[in-house]
Motif scaffolding. Sequence first.
Motif, PDB file in Angstrom:
ATOM      1  N   GLU A 128      11.769   7.182   6.667  1.00  0.00           N
ATOM      2  CA  GLU A 128      12.393   6.748   5.421  1.00  0.00           C
ATOM      3  C   GLU A 128      11.540   5.695   4.735  1.00  0.00           C
ATOM      4  O   GLU A 128      10.919   4.860   5.390  1.00  0.00           O
ATOM      5  CB  GLU A 128      13.787   6.167   5.679  1.00  0.00           C
ATOM      6  CG  GLU A 128      14.799   7.205   6.114  1.00  0.00           C
ATOM      7  CD  GLU A 128      16.194   6.617   6.149  1.00  0.00           C
ATOM      8  OE1 GLU A 128      17.139   7.347   5.867  1.00  0.00           O
ATOM      9  OE2 GLU A 128      16.324   5.433   6.469  1.00  0.00           O
ATOM     10  N   SER A 129      11.543   5.752   3.431  1.00  0.00           N
ATOM     11  CA  SER A 129      10.839   4.767   2.624  1.00  0.00           C
ATOM     12  C   SER A 129      11.783   4.233   1.579  1.00  0.00           C
ATOM     13  O   SER A 129      12.823   4.830   1.284  1.00  0.00           O
ATOM     14  CB  SER A 129       9.619   5.393   1.937  1.00  0.00           C
ATOM     15  OG  SER A 129       8.727   5.932   2.884  1.00  0.00           O
ATOM     16  N   GLU A 130      11.440   3.083   1.033  1.00  0.00           N
ATOM     17  CA  GLU A 130      12.214   2.532  -0.071  1.00  0.00           C
ATOM     18  C   GLU A 130      11.643   3.082  -1.372  1.00  0.00           C
ATOM     19  O   GLU A 130      10.451   2.977  -1.650  1.00  0.00           O
ATOM     20  CB  GLU A 130      12.161   1.005  -0.076  1.00  0.00           C
ATOM     21  CG  GLU A 130      12.958   0.388   1.063  1.00  0.00           C
ATOM     22  CD  GLU A 130      12.987  -1.120   0.983  1.00  0.00           C
ATOM     23  OE1 GLU A 130      12.059  -1.691   0.388  1.00  0.00           O
ATOM     24  OE2 GLU A 130      13.932  -1.707   1.509  1.00  0.00           O
ATOM     25  N   ILE A 131      12.515   3.711  -2.149  1.00  0.00           N
ATOM     26  CA  ILE A 131      12.083   4.284  -3.416  1.00  0.00           C
ATOM     27  C   ILE A 131      12.002   3.178  -4.445  1.00  0.00           C
ATOM     28  O   ILE A 131      12.948   2.425  -4.646  1.00  0.00           O
ATOM     29  CB  ILE A 131      13.081   5.364  -3.888  1.00  0.00           C
ATOM     30  CG1 ILE A 131      13.206   6.458  -2.836  1.00  0.00           C
ATOM     31  CG2 ILE A 131      12.662   5.934  -5.225  1.00  0.00           C
ATOM     32  CD1 ILE A 131      14.293   7.456  -3.130  1.00  0.00           C
ATOM     33  N   GLU A 132      10.863   3.084  -5.096  1.00  0.00           N
ATOM     34  CA  GLU A 132      10.690   2.064  -6.116  1.00  0.00           C
ATOM     35  C   GLU A 132      11.400   2.513  -7.392  1.00  0.00           C
ATOM     36  O   GLU A 132      11.165   3.606  -7.893  1.00  0.00           O
ATOM     37  CB  GLU A 132       9.211   1.844  -6.377  1.00  0.00           C
ATOM     38  CG  GLU A 132       8.930   0.606  -7.198  1.00  0.00           C
ATOM     39  CD  GLU A 132       7.486   0.178  -7.100  1.00  0.00           C
ATOM     40  OE1 GLU A 132       6.945  -0.275  -8.113  1.00  0.00           O
ATOM     41  OE2 GLU A 132       6.907   0.310  -6.006  1.00  0.00           O
ATOM     42  N   THR A 133      12.301   1.700  -7.905  1.00  0.00           N
ATOM     43  CA  THR A 133      13.064   2.074  -9.095  1.00  0.00           C
ATOM     44  C   THR A 133      12.906   0.997 -10.153  1.00  0.00           C
ATOM     45  O   THR A 133      13.289  -0.144  -9.957  1.00  0.00           O
ATOM     46  CB  THR A 133      14.564   2.239  -8.759  1.00  0.00           C
ATOM     47  OG1 THR A 133      15.042   1.017  -8.228  1.00  0.00           O
ATOM     48  CG2 THR A 133      14.793   3.351  -7.769  1.00  0.00           C
ATOM     49  N   ASN A 134      12.327   1.362 -11.283  1.00  0.00           N
ATOM     50  CA  ASN A 134      12.186   0.435 -12.384  1.00  0.00           C
ATOM     51  C   ASN A 134      13.479   0.394 -13.187  1.00  0.00           C
ATOM     52  O   ASN A 134      14.276   1.322 -13.147  1.00  0.00           O
ATOM     53  CB  ASN A 134      11.034   0.859 -13.295  1.00  0.00           C
ATOM     54  CG  ASN A 134       9.714   0.781 -12.570  1.00  0.00           C
ATOM     55  OD1 ASN A 134       9.578   0.022 -11.622  1.00  0.00           O
ATOM     56  ND2 ASN A 134       8.765   1.576 -13.001  1.00  0.00           N
ATOM     57  N   ASN A 190       7.618  -6.756 -17.673  1.00  0.00           N
ATOM     58  CA  ASN A 190       6.548  -5.759 -17.749  1.00  0.00           C
ATOM     59  C   ASN A 190       5.626  -5.872 -16.538  1.00  0.00           C
ATOM     60  O   ASN A 190       5.190  -4.861 -15.977  1.00  0.00           O
ATOM     61  CB  ASN A 190       5.757  -5.952 -19.035  1.00  0.00           C
ATOM     62  CG  ASN A 190       4.702  -4.894 -19.240  1.00  0.00           C
ATOM     63  OD1 ASN A 190       5.002  -3.766 -19.623  1.00  0.00           O
ATOM     64  ND2 ASN A 190       3.448  -5.236 -18.994  1.00  0.00           N
ATOM     65  N   LEU A 191       5.343  -7.106 -16.121  1.00  0.00           N
ATOM     66  CA  LEU A 191       4.504  -7.332 -14.952  1.00  0.00           C
ATOM     67  C   LEU A 191       5.118  -6.710 -13.702  1.00  0.00           C
ATOM     68  O   LEU A 191       4.415  -6.238 -12.818  1.00  0.00           O
ATOM     69  CB  LEU A 191       4.310  -8.849 -14.760  1.00  0.00           C
ATOM     70  CG  LEU A 191       3.303  -9.312 -13.711  1.00  0.00           C
ATOM     71  CD1 LEU A 191       1.881  -8.937 -14.135  1.00  0.00           C
ATOM     72  CD2 LEU A 191       3.414 -10.814 -13.502  1.00  0.00           C
ATOM     73  N   GLN A 192       6.453  -6.699 -13.644  1.00  0.00           N
ATOM     74  CA  GLN A 192       7.165  -6.152 -12.483  1.00  0.00           C
ATOM     75  C   GLN A 192       7.443  -4.664 -12.610  1.00  0.00           C
ATOM     76  O   GLN A 192       8.129  -4.078 -11.776  1.00  0.00           O
ATOM     77  CB  GLN A 192       8.480  -6.932 -12.293  1.00  0.00           C
ATOM     78  CG  GLN A 192       8.229  -8.384 -11.943  1.00  0.00           C
ATOM     79  CD  GLN A 192       9.496  -9.218 -11.864  1.00  0.00           C
ATOM     80  OE1 GLN A 192       9.499 -10.307 -11.336  1.00  0.00           O
ATOM     81  NE2 GLN A 192      10.592  -8.711 -12.411  1.00  0.00           N
ATOM     82  N   GLY A 193       6.915  -4.045 -13.675  1.00  0.00           N
ATOM     83  CA  GLY A 193       7.028  -2.596 -13.808  1.00  0.00           C
ATOM     84  C   GLY A 193       8.246  -2.106 -14.541  1.00  0.00           C
ATOM     85  O   GLY A 193       8.586  -0.922 -14.469  1.00  0.00           O
TER      86      GLY A 193
END
Length: 295
Positions: A73-79, A117-120
Amino acid sequence: MSKLLDPKVLMAIKELSLAAKTTIDGFMSGINKSTIKGQGLEFSQYRSYQPGDDLRSLDWKMFARSDRYYIRESEIETNISIRFLVDASASMNHKDGDFTKIDYARYLAASLAYLGNLQGDAIGLYVINEAGIFSMAAKQDYQHLARLFYQLEQIKPDKTFITPIHYKELYAGAQKRELLVFITDMYETNEEIFSFLDTLNTLKHEVVVFHLMSPNELELNFKGYSTFEDLETGRSVQIDQDKARAVYKARLQEYLEATRIKLLDRRIFYRMIRTDQPLDAALRDFLNQRNKLNV
């Protein structure tokens, strides 16, 4: 870099999160990742295979070592989508010292937009007054951020706050929930700002309110003046500041406390900021508090 960005401010807030651990529609956590587990980019943990799991998630190297099936399992990056709402009614032209409220609002929005914006995150803008709502869609790229800075620089406060006839702009972008950062002086005559905030709440957005107040407002200290003009209505009134100050300050504290409670009842994060407070300190205090509340 926009002239609205102060390197001192950016250094003070660069390691903090604007969004923190919000809870609606997959908003990111304080480190820009949700707690949703899946086929993401960054490894999170192994767990035992369960019937129905996607076989593509099996880790065959773990099987070779242990002879047991494990799911990686991985953590899905969610903007997330962050929209800055700037009150552009005439009262935002109020000045104390070198800065008007709208100046402070520009720097505040620009710094937080840069951080997001820097944090995506996708960054958007609403500029609001009686003429309507200027809307800038939320996107995540540096060119879009530069356009947002340009629009902040072009704001010219005028007339009164928005009326409900213009709310259709808000509903037009209602498909996706957003983090809304509303920068205002809370000046209203008929509860129009609270009506606006109630509309935002019906759309299930998360709302943060920055209430800007100048020192001369807070202290009733307008040296050399006895006649005061309402920037939005043009009405004027004569005041003996020395005689009125004690009663004024008491009523002002009652108003600020009532405002805080009304927003708290609506589950809206509220922060009053003095326009003589250094922006780096104000933002760092706010972001630290926000992160603690959302842990």
